[in-house]
Design a protein around this motif. Structure first.
Motif, PDB file in Angstrom:
ATOM      1  N   GLU A 596       0.823  -1.203   0.000  1.00 40.86           N
ATOM      2  CA  GLU A 596       0.000   0.000   0.000  1.00 40.86           C
ATOM      3  C   GLU A 596       0.865   1.265   0.000  1.00 40.86           C
ATOM      4  OE1 GLU A 596      -3.787   1.940   0.094  1.00 40.86           O
ATOM      5  OE2 GLU A 596      -3.123  -0.085  -0.395  1.00 40.86           O
ATOM      6  N   ALA A 597       2.068   1.172   0.575  1.00 42.72           N
ATOM      7  CA  ALA A 597       2.927   2.349   0.719  1.00 42.72           C
ATOM      8  C   ALA A 597       3.956   2.474  -0.397  1.00 42.72           C
ATOM      9  CB  ALA A 597       3.640   2.295   2.071  1.00 42.72           C
ATOM     10  N   LYS A 598       3.842   1.674  -1.450  1.00 46.37           N
ATOM     11  CA  LYS A 598       4.754   1.834  -2.582  1.00 46.37           C
ATOM     12  C   LYS A 598       4.444   3.131  -3.312  1.00 46.37           C
ATOM     13  CE  LYS A 598       6.181  -2.870  -3.558  1.00 46.37           C
ATOM     14  NZ  LYS A 598       6.334  -3.903  -4.597  1.00 46.37           N
ATOM     15  N   VAL A 599       5.473   3.641  -3.975  1.00 49.82           N
ATOM     16  CA  VAL A 599       5.322   4.925  -4.649  1.00 49.82           C
ATOM     17  C   VAL A 599       4.274   4.813  -5.743  1.00 49.82           C
ATOM     18  CG1 VAL A 599       6.469   6.632  -6.094  1.00 49.82           C
ATOM     19  CG2 VAL A 599       7.660   5.642  -4.129  1.00 49.82           C
ATOM     20  N   GLY A 600       3.290   5.665  -5.676  1.00 50.25           N
ATOM     21  CA  GLY A 600       2.239   5.689  -6.682  1.00 50.25           C
ATOM     22  C   GLY A 600       1.962   7.126  -7.083  1.00 50.25           C
ATOM     23  N   LYS A 601       0.760   7.589  -6.858  1.00 52.36           N
ATOM     24  CA  LYS A 601       0.393   8.974  -7.154  1.00 52.36           C
ATOM     25  C   LYS A 601       0.755   9.837  -5.946  1.00 52.36           C
ATOM     26  CE  LYS A 601      -3.429   7.710 -10.219  1.00 52.36           C
ATOM     27  NZ  LYS A 601      -4.892   7.830 -10.483  1.00 52.36           N
ATOM     28  N   GLN A 605      -0.659  10.493  -2.140  1.00 48.38           N
ATOM     29  CA  GLN A 605      -0.076   9.494  -1.253  1.00 48.38           C
ATOM     30  C   GLN A 605       0.237  10.083   0.111  1.00 48.38           C
ATOM     31  OE1 GLN A 605       2.511   7.120  -3.461  1.00 48.38           O
ATOM     32  NE2 GLN A 605       3.249   5.876  -1.756  1.00 48.38           N
ATOM     33  N   ARG A 606      -0.046   9.292   1.150  1.00 39.38           N
ATOM     34  CA  ARG A 606       0.186   9.753   2.513  1.00 39.38           C
ATOM     35  C   ARG A 606       1.399   9.095   3.157  1.00 39.38           C
ATOM     36  NH1 ARG A 606      -5.060   8.972   5.836  1.00 39.38           N
ATOM     37  NH2 ARG A 606      -5.433   7.185   4.465  1.00 39.38           N
ATOM     38  N   TRP A 607       1.938   8.066   2.531  1.00 40.27           N
ATOM     39  CA  TRP A 607       3.086   7.360   3.088  1.00 40.27           C
ATOM     40  C   TRP A 607       3.900   6.712   1.977  1.00 40.27           C
ATOM     41  CZ3 TRP A 607      -1.709   6.449   5.720  1.00 40.27           C
ATOM     42  CH2 TRP A 607      -2.609   5.667   4.980  1.00 40.27           C
ATOM     43  N   VAL A 608       5.198   6.560   2.239  1.00 43.17           N
ATOM     44  CA  VAL A 608       6.117   5.902   1.307  1.00 43.17           C
ATOM     45  C   VAL A 608       6.973   4.936   2.109  1.00 43.17           C
ATOM     46  CG1 VAL A 608       8.159   6.203  -0.146  1.00 43.17           C
ATOM     47  CG2 VAL A 608       6.205   7.725  -0.431  1.00 43.17           C
ATOM     48  N   TYR A 609       7.058   3.699   1.635  1.00 41.67           N
ATOM     49  CA  TYR A 609       7.892   2.672   2.272  1.00 41.67           C
ATOM     50  C   TYR A 609       8.699   2.010   1.162  1.00 41.67           C
ATOM     51  CZ  TYR A 609       9.141  -1.335   5.223  1.00 41.67           C
ATOM     52  OH  TYR A 609       9.822  -2.285   5.946  1.00 41.67           O
ATOM     53  N   LEU A 610      10.020   2.224   1.165  1.00 42.37           N
ATOM     54  CA  LEU A 610      10.856   1.746   0.067  1.00 42.37           C
ATOM     55  C   LEU A 610      11.939   0.806   0.584  1.00 42.37           C
ATOM     56  CD1 LEU A 610      11.374   4.977  -2.067  1.00 42.37           C
ATOM     57  CD2 LEU A 610       9.820   3.079  -2.509  1.00 42.37           C
ATOM     58  N   GLU A 616      11.774   7.201  -9.271  1.00 45.24           N
ATOM     59  CA  GLU A 616      10.558   7.982  -9.542  1.00 45.24           C
ATOM     60  C   GLU A 616      10.250   8.971  -8.430  1.00 45.24           C
ATOM     61  OE1 GLU A 616       9.739   4.276  -9.340  1.00 45.24           O
ATOM     62  OE2 GLU A 616      10.931   4.264 -11.172  1.00 45.24           O
ATOM     63  N   LEU A 617      10.703   8.655  -7.217  1.00 47.10           N
ATOM     64  CA  LEU A 617      10.390   9.524  -6.092  1.00 47.10           C
ATOM     65  C   LEU A 617      11.037  10.896  -6.276  1.00 47.10           C
ATOM     66  CD1 LEU A 617       8.899   9.564  -3.385  1.00 47.10           C
ATOM     67  CD2 LEU A 617      11.018   8.849  -2.288  1.00 47.10           C
ATOM     68  N   GLY A 618      12.280  10.901  -6.728  1.00 47.07           N
ATOM     69  CA  GLY A 618      12.946  12.166  -6.974  1.00 47.07           C
ATOM     70  C   GLY A 618      12.512  12.810  -8.274  1.00 47.07           C
ATOM     71  N   GLU A 619      12.267  11.979  -9.280  1.00 47.82           N
ATOM     72  CA  GLU A 619      11.888  12.514 -10.587  1.00 47.82           C
ATOM     73  C   GLU A 619      10.540  13.227 -10.543  1.00 47.82           C
ATOM     74  OE1 GLU A 619      11.986   9.116 -13.038  1.00 47.82           O
ATOM     75  OE2 GLU A 619      14.187   8.930 -13.032  1.00 47.82           O
ATOM     76  N   ASN A 620       9.646  12.754  -9.681  1.00 46.33           N
ATOM     77  CA  ASN A 620       8.302  13.323  -9.618  1.00 46.33           C
ATOM     78  C   ASN A 620       8.186  14.501  -8.660  1.00 46.33           C
ATOM     79  OD1 ASN A 620       7.312  11.454 -11.452  1.00 46.33           O
ATOM     80  ND2 ASN A 620       6.766   9.982  -9.864  1.00 46.33           N
TER      81      ASN A 620
END
Length: 838
Positions: A596-601, A605-610, A616-620
């Protein structure tokens, strides 16, 4: 009842009688791939009888064509008679006499096609008729009903004494060679038929109309046979009928997490109980149909309401009124109410069904994902009548996996030569539950079995495939994962606030301390969510938590939210209050949270777990502004590499950050200065000598750096950190000093356990809010520690030192110290007189 007993025992209130709805016993599959539970064994014989045979057709050979068409007509109405010309009724090479009489014993209706040949050609029609009469006499209310059909003999001819004399003479001849023939019983059978209202095919009457009349009569007596596929069932309930007609309606609860087999068990039970409840079994799944559709299904399955009328009903009140009027008060039913939840409409509907006034002896099975949801039914279901779904044993898990991996047993024969490979597959579906125990998850076994089944069996390919994938790797995770689709129903029903709390518990709460120092999750949750710990504990223990509706969008009561998650089995908390170092969460829920916490929109998004690098996290990242909704971030293992390309200034609304892995591999030092709203920071397993600078993190409440044994310097501790409540440096074995710690005036807990190179601390006299000090295994510091007397508000000290050590104190000041943990021989000096508990 203990779950280990694997029996759902429905005891009456006086405990004098019981209904066993089940032994969750192993089901042995037959060579044709069908489960032996697709058939019913009469306890009086060894012959397999099919559930569907509730009608027995008796005739002489001369009426074969008429009866065969009658059989076809009945099958078209989902009624399946026992007909001796059908191989499913009398298979080739079977011993037919015993099978015929067993069939009569289980049938609800016997149809006798009467003719001269019926009484004169062979003895078998009369043997069958006498057996039906015996069954009818054994139970006048619920025994076999007989429908006489005067086909090629008139009622007058049947009643003619001359006909009787002719027939009896033939019977006496047969009786000389067959001891089963009792002439008096046969004569009595003739008298019984005379008293029964019958179907008469007058001379010249259309045979089609005659068959239609018979079918209509049977349809009022026998409900349609509609079954669910349970050929894949490995563990299910076998019903032992022990109910008394005077027993009350029994309501039974069954609970367990999604995908564990509750629905399969319900459908298998409905299949098994068709005979015992004379076809009056009904399965209702909440959420899959409206209340009107549910009521119409109950009318269809449990009453004799004309199906044409049901098609015209669209009003809930009409359906309910019709159901109340048409429920048979003399005939018990078996009703499954599957997958209820604590949604008010579900509870209201379930309560309506439970109060419909079914006949005594009826059984209603209610399933839910947690005991708490079942208890929302209040007085309608007692907790003593609820059991948790029994778990699969290893042998059952292996069988279920192979059943999904191979279409037949012959295809599975080769893989049985590699038990190690099967075990490797099955163990991937062995998960930790919230209570600390493990179990095999049926849905996960199905998913993995079907996945490898598509590859086709080749031991080398399977081993390569298992090495490449994990059950929840990229190709299987996400919203489309079959296991996660089951869990999502519960997750999506949570309000945004409760979802945030759940994700905090599963992914973002700091790891428990491994240095024998309690880690209080209540403290952390309160600080991150902005509540006092005593308030959250009080809220968790209120009785109203059992019925609170947490689905509303304006629910900000963290205590009730936590109680709600516990009640609905998304988390496991044995008791509320005091210190709590862990909250139990099922492995599958953790994996769901990771997906659920993977990078999406990111805009939403309220949380990120990598756990892996994600460019993509930096690119976006937006230009000139931040991600407004992002509140939680976690980078572990290779996921830390994403920080090289990331400008944390774009994530200024993040309040929780976890970094777990080797920070020294990054190309540049991490600058946390842009995280203006950060409340909780955890850095773990880093080999860096230096921790990130904390000087600009003025909102920080919790800083946890435990286990970073290469760290020798911490920077940024200063008087501007006015919100920092907890500082955990446990296990930082290379740390030699903590400059600025004496400026942290809001600090309440300081953990220095295992910092064995730390020689001294600045004076802690300014830390008037410090309540807890942990200095286990800090020999160098304790050796030089002259006094902790200035810390007059300390409530708890944890210390250990190999040599005897006496702390000096001032006798003129009142102490509030209530707990001191120290080894034998460690002197506490004058503190002893002030201890309330030790």
């Amino acid at each position: 009842m203990e779950p280990s007993s694997k029996r759902l025992n429905l005891e009456r209130a006086n405990n004098s009688e019981s209904i066993n709805v089940g032994d969750f016993s192993k089901t042995v599959e037959t060579d044709d791939g069908m489960s032996s539970t697709d058939s019913c064994r009469n306890p009086k014989c060894n012959h397999v009888l099919e559930h569907k045979h509730k009608i027995f057709l008796s005739h002489s050979g001369a009426q074969k064509d008429f009866v065969e068409q009658l059989c076809i007509d009945l099958e078209g109405c989902d009624r399946y008679p026992f007909f001796d010309k059908r191989q499913c009724s009398l298979p080739i090479v079977e011993e037919f006499p015993k099978r015929i009489f067993d069939a009569i014993r289980q049938c609800q209706v016997g149809v006798v096609i009467l003719s001269e040949d019926f009484f004169m050609k062979t003895k078998w029609p009369m043997l069958e008729l006498v057996a039906m009469v015996k069954e009818m006499n054994m139970d006048r209310e619920f025994g076999c009903k007989i429908i006489p059909v005067f086909y090629s003999i008139s009622l007058e001819e049947y009643c003619d004494p001359k006909s009787h004399g002719r027939w009896i003479k033939q019977w006496e001849t047969w009786a000389k060679y067959d001891k089963r023939i009792n002439i008096e019983e046969w004569k009595n059978a003739l008298r019984v038929l005379r008293r029964i209202n019958s179907v008469i095919k007058n001379q010249g009457r259309n045979e089609v109309k005659c068959r239609k009349e018979i079918v209509e009569a049977i349809s009022h007596l026998v409900l349609p046979e509609i079954r669910w596929d349970d050929s894949h069932v490995i563990t299910q309930k076998n019903y032992e009928k022990q109910h008394d007609s005077k027993a009350d309606v029994r309501v039974v609860g069954l609970y367990g997490m999604g995908g564990i087999g509750k629905t399969t068990a319900c459908k298998a039970l409905c299949n098994d109980l068709v005979i015992q409840f004379k076809g009056r079994v009904c399965y209702i799944e909440f959420g899959s149909m409206s209340k009107v559709e549910s009521l119409k299904e109950m009318l269809r399955r449990l009453t004799k309401t004309n199906h044409d009328i049901l098609g015209q009903l669209n009003d809930e009140g009409q359906c309910l009124d019709l159901l109340k009027r048409h429920i048979d008060q003399e005939r018990p039913v078996f009703l499954c109410l599957d997958n209820i939840s604590d949604k008010p409409e579900f509870i209201r509907h379930a309560t309506t069904y439970l109060k419909l006034g079914f006949a005594k002896g009826s059984v209603i099975l209610v399933t839910a994902r947690s005991l708490g949801e079942l208890m929302c039914l209040n007085s309608n279901l007692h907790q003593s009548n609820c059991i948790i779904m029994p778990e699969l044993e290893e042998s059952e898990a292996r069988t279920l996996f192979l059943n999904h991996a191979f279409s037949n047993k012959h295809a599975a024969a080769e893989v049985n030569n590699r038990p190690d490979l099967i075990s490797s597959c099955v163990q991937r579906c062995y998960y930790l539950k919230g209570d600390g125990t493990f179990h095999y998850h049926p849905l996960a076994l199905q998913v993995l079995g079907e996945l490898l089944g598509c590859v086709g069996y080749d031991s080398r390919l399977w081993e390569e495939h298992l090495q490449k994938i994990d059950m929840f790797s990229a190709e299987l995770s996400g919203n489309d994962h079959p296991v996660f689709s089951i869990l999502r129903t519960s997750y999506d029903s949570l309000s945004p606030e409760v979802q945030m709390l759940f994700m905090d518990i599963t992914l973002f709460v700091p790891s428990p301390d491994c240095y024998n120092v309690d880690w209080n999750l209540y403290d952390w949750l309160c600080m991150v969510h902005g509540l006092r710990v005593d308030e959250i504990i009080r809220q968790c223990t209120v009785q109203s938590a059992g019925t609170a509706n947490m689905n509303c969008d304006n629910c900000y009561d963290l205590g009730l939210q936590l109680a709600y998650l516990n009640k609905n089995s998304l988390v496991d908390i044995s008791e509320f209050g005091g210190r709590l170092s862990r909250i139990g969460v099922h492995d599958l829920w953790r994996e769901f949270s990771v997906a659920e916490a993977k990078v999406g929109k990111l805009r939403d998004q309220r949380w990120v777990y990598l756990a892996k690098a994600c460019p993509e996290l930096g690119e976006n990242s937006p230009s000139g502004r931040c991600w407004e909704n992002l509140k939680r971030m976690c980078f572990i293992n290779d996921g830390l590499m994403s920080l090289d390309e990331l400008n944390l200034d774009f994530f200024c609304n993040v309040t929780v950050l976890k970094l777990d892995g080797e920070l020294s591999l990054l190309d540049r030092a991490i600058d946390l200065g842009g995280l203006k709203n950060l409340k909780s920071l955890e850095v773990k397993n880093s080999c860096n000598r230096k921790l990130p600078d904390l000087s600009k993190l003025t909102s920080l409440r919790v800083a946890c750096f435990r286990g970073n044994d290469k760290v020798d310097t911490i920077t940024g501790l200063n008087s501007k950190l006015t919100n920092l409540r907890i500082l955990n440096l446990a296990g930082c074995r290379s740390l030699r000093s903590v400059p600025g710690v004496n400026e942290l005036i809001a600090l309440e807990e300081l953990n220095l356990s295992g910092c064995d190179r730390l020689e001294k601390l600045p004076s802690l006299g300014k830390l008037v809010n410090l309540r807890r000090l942990d200095i286990f295994n800090c020999d160098s510091m304790i050796r030089h520690l002259k006094t902790i007397d200035d810390l007059i508000y300390l409530e708890e000290v944890r210390a250990e030192y190999k040599k005897r050590k006496r702390f000096r104190h001032s006798h003129g000041r009142r102490r509030t110290l209530t707990t001191l943990v120290a080894p034998d021989g460690f002197s506490t000096g004058g503190f002893q007189r002030h201890l309330q508990y030790m």
